[in-house]
Design a protein around this motif. Structure first.
Motif, mmCIF file in Angstrom:
data_model
loop_
_atom_site.group_PDB
_atom_site.id
_atom_site.type_symbol
_atom_site.label_atom_id
_atom_site.label_comp_id
_atom_site.label_asym_id
_atom_site.label_seq_id
_atom_site.Cartn_x
_atom_site.Cartn_y
_atom_site.Cartn_z
ATOM 1 N N MET A 45 0.816 -1.251 -0.069
ATOM 2 C CA MET A 45 0.136 0.107 0.113
ATOM 3 C C MET A 45 0.968 1.305 -0.072
ATOM 4 O O MET A 45 1.997 1.146 0.487
ATOM 5 C CB MET A 45 -1.054 -0.061 1.140
ATOM 6 C CG MET A 45 -1.863 -1.223 1.219
ATOM 7 S SD MET A 45 -2.820 -1.338 2.886
ATOM 8 C CE MET A 45 -3.955 -0.003 2.580
ATOM 9 N N GLY A 46 0.543 2.410 -0.737
ATOM 10 C CA GLY A 46 0.969 3.804 -0.415
ATOM 11 C C GLY A 46 0.197 4.738 -1.117
ATOM 12 O O GLY A 46 -0.990 4.473 -0.862
ATOM 13 N N HIS B 28 8.333 4.543 -4.972
ATOM 14 C CA HIS B 28 8.135 3.920 -3.793
ATOM 15 C C HIS B 28 7.212 2.917 -3.958
ATOM 16 O O HIS B 28 7.659 1.563 -3.116
ATOM 17 C CB HIS B 28 7.635 5.173 -2.491
ATOM 18 C CG HIS B 28 8.411 6.218 -2.401
ATOM 19 N ND1 HIS B 28 9.581 6.010 -1.742
ATOM 20 C CD2 HIS B 28 8.312 7.391 -3.135
ATOM 21 C CE1 HIS B 28 10.200 7.219 -1.761
ATOM 22 N NE2 HIS B 28 9.488 8.169 -2.524
ATOM 23 N N LEU B 29 6.182 2.614 -4.586
ATOM 24 C CA LEU B 29 5.278 1.626 -4.533
ATOM 25 C C LEU B 29 5.833 0.652 -5.415
ATOM 26 O O LEU B 29 5.902 -0.590 -5.012
ATOM 27 C CB LEU B 29 3.890 1.992 -5.177
ATOM 28 C CG LEU B 29 2.788 1.121 -4.889
ATOM 29 C CD1 LEU B 29 2.160 1.116 -3.654
ATOM 30 C CD2 LEU B 29 1.972 1.463 -6.073
ATOM 31 N N GLN B 30 6.478 0.986 -6.654
ATOM 32 C CA GLN B 30 7.252 -0.134 -7.280
ATOM 33 C C GLN B 30 8.484 -0.703 -6.587
ATOM 34 O O GLN B 30 8.521 -2.039 -6.680
ATOM 35 C CB GLN B 30 7.900 0.546 -8.584
ATOM 36 C CG GLN B 30 8.418 -0.318 -9.507
ATOM 37 C CD GLN B 30 9.200 0.572 -10.755
ATOM 38 O OE1 GLN B 30 9.888 1.378 -10.664
ATOM 39 N NE2 GLN B 30 8.947 0.002 -12.069
ATOM 40 N N GLN C 79 -3.194 -7.290 -5.292
ATOM 41 C CA GLN C 79 -3.351 -6.142 -5.979
ATOM 42 C C GLN C 79 -2.829 -4.778 -5.133
ATOM 43 O O GLN C 79 -3.508 -4.519 -4.103
ATOM 44 C CB GLN C 79 -4.816 -5.931 -6.542
ATOM 45 C CG GLN C 79 -4.860 -4.782 -7.460
ATOM 46 C CD GLN C 79 -6.107 -4.581 -8.218
ATOM 47 O OE1 GLN C 79 -7.131 -5.395 -7.788
ATOM 48 N NE2 GLN C 79 -6.484 -3.412 -8.627
ATOM 49 N N PRO C 80 -1.812 -4.171 -5.590
ATOM 50 C CA PRO C 80 -1.432 -2.826 -4.735
ATOM 51 C C PRO C 80 -2.281 -2.143 -4.678
ATOM 52 O O PRO C 80 -3.651 -1.793 -5.209
ATOM 53 C CB PRO C 80 -0.279 -2.287 -5.566
ATOM 54 C CG PRO C 80 0.288 -3.325 -6.333
ATOM 55 C CD PRO C 80 -1.100 -4.468 -6.674
ATOM 56 N N PHE C 81 -2.510 -1.120 -3.435
ATOM 57 C CA PHE C 81 -3.621 -0.228 -3.139
ATOM 58 C C PHE C 81 -2.801 1.155 -2.827
ATOM 59 O O PHE C 81 -1.916 1.174 -2.231
ATOM 60 C CB PHE C 81 -4.144 -0.454 -2.042
ATOM 61 C CG PHE C 81 -5.346 0.332 -1.510
ATOM 62 C CD1 PHE C 81 -6.631 0.581 -2.181
ATOM 63 C CD2 PHE C 81 -5.038 1.465 -0.710
ATOM 64 C CE1 PHE C 81 -7.356 1.577 -1.810
ATOM 65 C CE2 PHE C 81 -5.922 2.500 -0.231
ATOM 66 C CZ PHE C 81 -7.168 2.466 -0.905
ATOM 67 N N THR C 82 -3.354 2.224 -3.794
ATOM 68 C CA THR C 82 -3.043 3.600 -3.445
ATOM 69 C C THR C 82 -4.161 4.497 -3.157
ATOM 70 O O THR C 82 -5.233 4.265 -3.489
ATOM 71 C CB THR C 82 -2.208 4.213 -4.671
ATOM 72 O OG1 THR C 82 -3.009 4.439 -5.563
ATOM 73 C CG2 THR C 82 -0.826 3.374 -4.881
ATOM 74 N N VAL C 83 -3.846 5.526 -2.086
ATOM 75 C CA VAL C 83 -4.773 6.439 -1.564
ATOM 76 C C VAL C 83 -5.140 7.065 -2.655
ATOM 77 O O VAL C 83 -6.400 7.638 -2.971
ATOM 78 C CB VAL C 83 -4.113 7.278 -0.699
ATOM 79 C CG1 VAL C 83 -5.011 8.367 -0.211
ATOM 80 C CG2 VAL C 83 -3.753 6.587 0.658
ATOM 81 N N SER C 84 -4.249 7.476 -3.746
ATOM 82 C CA SER C 84 -4.713 8.310 -5.063
ATOM 83 C C SER C 84 -5.806 7.525 -5.950
ATOM 84 O O SER C 84 -6.659 8.375 -6.422
ATOM 85 C CB SER C 84 -3.534 8.397 -5.898
ATOM 86 O OG SER C 84 -3.146 6.997 -6.386
ATOM 87 N N MET D 16 2.928 -3.980 3.799
ATOM 88 C CA MET D 16 3.933 -3.156 3.347
ATOM 89 C C MET D 16 3.381 -1.931 3.046
ATOM 90 O O MET D 16 2.580 -1.467 2.070
ATOM 91 C CB MET D 16 4.816 -3.608 2.509
ATOM 92 C CG MET D 16 6.163 -2.709 2.423
ATOM 93 S SD MET D 16 7.241 -3.649 1.076
ATOM 94 C CE MET D 16 7.725 -5.085 1.796
ATOM 95 N N LEU D 17 3.842 -0.875 3.854
ATOM 96 C CA LEU D 17 3.286 0.572 3.619
ATOM 97 C C LEU D 17 4.538 1.331 3.092
ATOM 98 O O LEU D 17 5.714 1.448 3.658
ATOM 99 C CB LEU D 17 2.753 1.234 5.012
ATOM 100 C CG LEU D 17 1.743 0.509 5.823
ATOM 101 C CD1 LEU D 17 1.272 1.244 6.813
ATOM 102 C CD2 LEU D 17 0.538 0.278 4.823
ATOM 103 N N ALA D 18 4.395 1.847 1.752
ATOM 104 C CA ALA D 18 5.693 2.609 1.212
ATOM 105 C C ALA D 18 5.296 4.059 1.026
ATOM 106 O O ALA D 18 4.308 4.258 0.429
ATOM 107 C CB ALA D 18 5.860 1.792 -0.145
ATOM 108 N N VAL D 19 5.808 4.973 1.690
ATOM 109 C CA VAL D 19 5.680 6.192 1.929
ATOM 110 C C VAL D 19 6.923 7.019 1.568
ATOM 111 O O VAL D 19 7.886 6.873 2.187
ATOM 112 C CB VAL D 19 5.095 6.634 2.946
ATOM 113 C CG1 VAL D 19 4.685 8.368 3.072
ATOM 114 C CG2 VAL D 19 3.766 5.956 3.368
#
Length: 654
Positions: A109-110, A116-118, A133-138, A164-167
């Motif tokens: 997640m990011g 960063h997400l990649q 499936q990755p998740f993004t706030v956008s 995993m949180l990538a920020v």
């Protein structure tokens, strides 16, 4: 200190078991002439599923076969004799490595779909994981409430075992971070037990996240995955995921009950153990090593190149239980294109679904074997492309293949499967690369052994793991490949010169049996280059610089990225032409006339060699070789203190 280390040297026999979802392999290691060697090895079908569901049953069957072969008493009353007694019965320890623990679902997640997400997705392939499936706030900025509810429900019901949180450093302001934390809390509330969270960001943001989350949720912080836009540092996150897999996921597999009662010295992930040995061998012999392995349920691609290590592990991608996942990831056409028999997408899917439901089994016939290798091409390509997305320019000069590729009944079939899957780029080579087979699956066994005895592990890897594995020396011309590509001469020491004219789109093999050495000369066409040389430049190796192998020298003059024709008749003719070129089919097969197939090369031993890789600067988007791995540190301390190894299989020759 290990159980083995507590015994006198004459009483330090060890068993290493590799448990796969289809096959369990057991190796007996002991000292011979002051060095550790493989004494005996046995394999049997794994006993992981009903009605047995106990891996120890399969291990005991394999050990009993070893006992019968060696005359040693290793099993008594259907129990392993551990520890070893002073009469020489039993073994000092049993070490277990496995690829059959199943895939651990991981959610990345990011805040946005950025670097960063990649990098987080690359890190998430550090063990036998299933990347959700990755998740993004956008995504939520333009989404409807119904869409978001369905998305949250889907993530929660996937039951991730790690999040995993990538920020990034520049993404911590505003409401987006708080929104991400709120979504994580909603997902965690739906889990039967808290999912461990890996937070990759700066220290200030880490404190905010810890404060906002429930204290019962385990959270571990690592440095940002992208310290700068041009650099990635993902090894700390990878190491944490490996630890979660080994200490949590692997301990809960249903077939480990017997092993738990036995108090096995060590149970670890086969991918992690093999990666340990690839790092060690690459560092020790200064080689750029790509290791590939695909079995019944998993696929791995591991790269030690230019002093850096990377990996892409597919936790549910294989030739049997994982076959349907290969279909879903690669598509039906990516599998059917490698089949010399006709089928359609629906029939293929039904056949692969049957593989998921059936018990593990050997190929029933030649068609079944060729389907295995079509799946291998597609699955290994998925893993290799995932690895290359992280390390696109990393050089390779040695490829080691294990798993189903190494079990191919003919060397040519193994080589052709690798060449088709990888589509090697000759412009990244100095001249040639070596293909090896880990036919005894001893690299993961060596890595597991390193956790108990580093000296034994290094000896096993050097002396036995690849000693019978040289498959071929491969040349890949590059440039404008039309018409005649090159004229090639191979002169064995004390033998007549072999000559060949290489045409575009073809594979040419010049036999050089194991135990022999030869000198190679290549005159490419004006628009064709060999390795790092300019187009048209003649290339001549040093005298006797090419070592013999199962297949000798292969020149692959097929265009990169090409695939067999879509029309079945043309596709079959092209596939059979390439299979014949490498003697990949048995004589008298239904696909080739008897006179078209030659006898297989005799499997004799040799000392391998190759041309050194072109020196390159280290890629920027990678991690430095990790130094905190205790097993790797022990291997270094035991055997890497000298500048020149006393013995070994991988020294370069020019």
């Amino acid at each position: 200190m290990s159980a083995a280390a507590n015994l006198p040297e004459e009483y330090r026999a060890l068993l290493v078991a590799e448990i796969g979802s289809a096959i369990t392999r057991v190796s007996l290691i002991d000292e011979v002439d002051e060095t550790y060697r493989l004494l005996a090895r046995s394999e049997t079908w794994s006993t992981l599923y009903a009605p047995v569901t106990d891996a120890l049953v399969g291990i005991i069957r394999a050990v009993a076969a070893i006992a019968e072969t060696t005359g040693r008493e290793l099993v008594r009353d259907n129990r392993l004799l551990i520890p070893m007694d002073h009469a020489g019965n039993g073994v000092a320890a049993l070490v277990v490595t496995t690829s059959a623990g199943g895939a651990m679902p991981v959610l990345v997640m990011g805040l946005a779909a950025d670097g960063h997400l990649q990098s987080a997705q690359h890190a998430a392939r550090a063990s036998y994981t299933r990347l959700l499936q990755p998740f993004t706030v956008s995504e939520t900025t333009t989404a409807t409430g119904d869409w978001l509810n369905r998305r949250l429900l889907s993530m929660a019901q996937s039951h991730p075992e790690a999040i995993m949180l990538a920020v990034g450093r520049d993404e911590t302001k505003g409401t987006a971070l708080q929104r991400l934390i709120d979504i994580v809390r909603l997902i965690e509330r739906q889990q039967p037990a808290p999912s461990p969270i890996i937070f990759a960001g700066d220290a200030e943001t880490d404190a905010k996240v810890k404060t906002a989350l429930d204290s019962a949720i385990p959270l571990t912080a690592v440095d940002s995955l992208r310290p700068t836009p041009e650099h990635a540092r993902i090894e700390p996150a990878r190491a944490l995921l490996r630890k979660i897999y080994t200490e949590h996921h692997l301990q809960d597999v249903p077939w480990s009950g017997g092993l738990a009662q036995l108090r096995v010295t060590s149970i670890s992930s086969a991918a992690e153990d093999q990666g340990l040995m690839i790092r060690f061998l690459g560092e020790r012999y200064k080689r750029n090593i790509l290791a590939l392995d695909m079995g019944a349920s998993t696929a791995t691609a591991q790269l030690m190149s230019a002093g850096h290590y990377s990996e892409a592990i597919m936790g549910s991608c294989g030739t049997q239980r994982g076959a349907i996942d290969v279909l879903q990831m690669a598509g039906a056409e990516s599998i059917m294109r490698w089949l010399p028999w006709e089928t359609d997408a629906e029939s293929l899917e039904n056949r692969l679904l049957n593989r998921r439901l059936a018990s593990p089994h050997a190929p029933a016939d030649l068609d079944d074997l060729l389907l295995d290798h079509a799946l291998l091409r597609a699955g290994l390509q998925v893993a290799y492309q995932a690895l290359r997305s992280e390390r696109p320019e990393a050089p390779i000069d040695l490829i080691i293949a294990g798993g189903a590729v190494a079990r191919a009944p003919r060397p040519g079939l193994a080589a052709l499967t690798l060449l088709d899957a990888l589509q090697l780029d000759g412009s990244r080579m100095t001249l040639a690369l070596d293909l090896y087979l880990d036919s005894l699956s001893l690299l993961p066994a060596s890595g597991a052994l390193a956790r108990v005895d580093a000296e034994a592990a290094a000896c096993l890897a050097e002396q036995d793991a690849l000693n019978s594995g040289p498959l071929a020396t491969v040349i890949v011309p590059h440039g404008t490949l039309t018409g005649q590509v090159a004229e090639v001469e191979l002169t064995p020491v004390g033998g007549p010169t072999l000559r060949a004219v290489v045409a575009a789109g073809t594979l040419v093999r010049l036999p050089l049996p194991r135990g022999q050495y030869g000198t190679l000369s290549i005159q490419p066409s004006p628009q064709v280059a060999i390795g790092a040389n300019p187009p048209g430049a003649e290339v001549v190796t040093r005298e006797a610089a090419i070592a013999g192998s199962a297949l000798g020298v292969i020149i692959d003059a097929r265009p990169r990225g090409s695939v067999p024709p879509a029309e079945f008749g043309e596709r079959q003719r092209e596939l059979l032409t390439h299979l014949r070129a490498l003697d990949a089919l048995p004589p008298n097969s239904s696909y080739v006339a008897p006179e078209a197939a030659g006898a297989p090369t005799a499997p004799t031993a040799t000392m391998p060699t190759t041309v050194p890789a072109k020196p390159t600067s280290a890629p920027q988007d990678v991690d430095l070789l990790p130094t905190g791995d205790n097993a790797l540190a022990a291997l270094r301390q035991d055997l890497v203190s000298t500048t020149e190894p006393k013995r070994g299989l991988f020294r370069n020759k020019q």
